[in-house]
Design a protein around this motif. Structure first.
Motif, short mmCIF file in Angstrom:
data_model
loop_
_atom_site.label_atom_id
_atom_site.label_comp_id
_atom_site.label_asym_id
_atom_site.label_seq_id
_atom_site.Cartn_x
_atom_site.Cartn_y
_atom_site.Cartn_z
N THR A 84 -8.19 -6.33 1.25
CA THR A 84 -6.70 -5.89 0.72
C THR A 84 -5.38 -6.44 0.79
OG1 THR A 84 -7.65 -3.41 1.13
CG2 THR A 84 -5.29 -3.99 0.79
N GLN A 141 -10.67 0.81 2.84
CA GLN A 141 -10.55 -0.32 3.45
C GLN A 141 -11.29 -0.51 4.75
OE1 GLN A 141 -7.44 -1.84 2.69
NE2 GLN A 141 -8.12 0.06 1.29
N CYS A 200 -9.16 6.46 -0.89
CA CYS A 200 -8.83 4.89 -0.56
C CYS A 200 -8.82 4.57 0.59
CB CYS A 200 -7.28 4.86 -1.58
SG CYS A 200 -7.31 5.35 -3.36
N ARG A 259 0.88 -1.56 0.37
CA ARG A 259 0.18 -0.26 -0.05
C ARG A 259 0.67 1.24 0.12
NH1 ARG A 259 -3.90 0.16 4.46
NH2 ARG A 259 -4.88 2.00 3.34
N THR A 265 -10.12 -3.63 -0.40
CA THR A 265 -9.66 -3.02 -1.95
C THR A 265 -11.36 -3.11 -2.79
OG1 THR A 265 -7.41 -4.19 -1.42
CG2 THR A 265 -8.23 -3.48 -4.32
N TRP A 297 -0.23 -5.75 -6.95
CA TRP A 297 -1.74 -6.40 -6.39
C TRP A 297 -2.81 -7.30 -7.51
CZ3 TRP A 297 -2.87 -3.88 -2.19
CH2 TRP A 297 -2.48 -3.66 -1.80
#
Length: 455
Positions: free
Chosen positions: A395, A385, A381, A8, A388, A80
């Motif tokens: 995530t 959380q 973003c 991240r 994702t 990712w």
């Protein structure tokens, strides 16, 4: 850091760097369009010089935006893999069409940059307008993927497998239009305020003749007017964004406002620090009922609180501070530009020079607007959380599980620092070798030659 946090951090740093150049790549073309329109309407060569010099700056910025955007694309695939597995099946269309938008922008940028002196005013406006269309389309298409992550549609997840894919339903997901509208207006606003910053810096310099000062004042006022318009539209879009969050991402709205208890007449809280233990916001200023009104145009609207969400699904509560900072910057820029534009409108017949203290405030408008952009992306973003893809993929399931990203993180941070320094040096070197005085003289001579040819 654990591997997920490192992934991240690395991706967030890459995005934070790229956003600087991507945002200006969206905002500056609009300013160039309006400079060309002003030149066409007023036949004032200063506006042609403004457009020409802003275009050179845009060219330098795009030279960094393109490779940094490529790095971000590589980072997506590298960091990712779990996320890209789903993206490739559902929401690949915006990434594919974005390539077309980039080439569209590059084509008309080349036409405008190298053939502007051979084009009529109308064709010059049209060519740079298409540059703006291509840049704006790129921003919208990339933002579409972010919007889809917040409101994923266009597929079904059955036993961990993607089925019944509808790519266009994914593209036109519920938060697409709100997100696209917001990213465009904030990009245009930031481009305008960076013009204000540039003009203010030049006007504060001690050695400057009246001809150059008049030129910079025109750029400053054009930036203020466009910045005011875009700030106002962005503020209006905030209402639509709140309603979208209320409907589709209730915990994101609750975290942004520090709302723990589901309630009607929910207050809008300005400032303060959320305390999960006492489930209150310390030192905050409450406006009773305003959050309910923003959520659905009624003070009776019930707004969902964090207590209805499992604790492990809570967004980090620092997003409340990020949200407040973003809103504070936006309304501060709106208030400043409104006051100045109104003052100038009422003193038009006897214009007075701006005082130096106000010019110093203008210098900060560009950096502050960019800071607001960065904070906005971090908020968007972080407040999603631990997901994702909202309520589809966590995530921790999307990230690369590797313990060797520390060196990679350090190398990329060094690259970004070097690129920032080099871009600043190139920009400074170019405009020092090509001062505005030379461009003003050149265009004055061109005007005299044209008059002589027709006399």
């Amino acid at each position: 850091m654990d591997p997920v946090t490192m992934a991240r951090a690395l991706f967030g740093t890459s995005m934070a760097f790229h956003i600087i150049f991507a945002t200006l790549g969206v905002g500056l073309p609009l300013m160039i369009v309006f400079a060309e329109i002003m030149y066409w309407r007023k036949k004032d060569r200063d506006y042609a010089v403004l457009a020409r010099r802003w275009t050179k700056a845009l060219g330098i910025l795009l030279g960094v935006a393109i490779p940094s955007g490529t790095i971000v694309g590589v980072m997506l695939a590298l960091l990712w893999p779990g996320f890209m597995e789903i993206v490739g099946q559902v929401i690949a269309v915006p990434f594919q069409v974005e390539i077309w938008a980039f080439f569209f922008e590059a084509l008309f940028m080349a036409i405008y940059l190298y053939a502007a002196d051979r084009l009529s005013s109308g064709m010059r406006i049209l060519s740079v307008f298409f540059v703006m269309v291509g840049a704006s389309a790129s921003a919208v298409l990339i933002t579409d993927a972010q919007a889809w992550m917040n409101t994923p549609t266009g597929f079904k997840l059955v036993d961990g497998k993607i089925t019944e894919v509808d790519p266009w339903a994914a593209v036109f997901n519920p938060s697409f239009f709100t997100s696209a509208h917001h990213v465009l207006t904030t990009g245009y606003m930031t481009g305008a305020f960076f013009i204000v910053t540039s003009a203010a810096v030049m006007l504060l310099k001690a050695r400057q003749d009246e001809r150059e000062a008049a030129y910079h004042r025109k750029g400053l006022m054009l930036g203020l007017v466009i910045g005011l318009a875009m700030s106002l539209i962005t503020a209006m879009n905030g209402h639509a964004a709140a309603q979208s969050l209320h409907k589709h991402n209730p915990e994101k709205l609750a975290a942004a406002e520090g709302l723990f208890q589901t309630t009607t007449h929910a207050p809008l809280v300005i400032g303060g620090i959320p305390d999960p233990d006492t489930q209150t916001i310390k030192y905050g200023i409450e406006i009773p009922g305003m959050l309910s009104f923003l959520a659905a145009n009624s003070f009776d609207t019930e707004v969902k609180g964090l207590n209805e969400i499992p604790r492990e699904d809570w967004p980090p509560l620092f997003v409340h501070t990020l949200f407040n900072l973003m809103v504070f910057i936006g309304f501060g820029l709106l208030g400043l530009s409104f006051a100045v534009v109104m003052w100038r409108a009422f003193t038009r017949k006897s214009p007075r020079p701006f005082p130096r203290w106000l010019m110093h405030l203008f210098v900060w408008t560009g950096p502050l607007s960019m800071l607001g952009i960065e904070i906005g992306w971090i908020f968007s973003c972080s407040a999603r959380q631990p997901w994702t893809i909202y309520r589809v993929q966590r995530t921790t399931d999307a990230a690369l599980k590797s313990d060797s990203m520390g060196t990679l993180f350090l190398l990329f941070v060094i690259i970004y620092v070097v690129l920032l320094i080099m871009t600043s040096l190139v920009m400074r070197h170019y405009f020092r070798r090509h001062p505005v005085s030379a461009d003003l003289i050149e265009h004055a001579e061109d005007t005299n030659d044209t008059k002589g040819a027709f006399s």
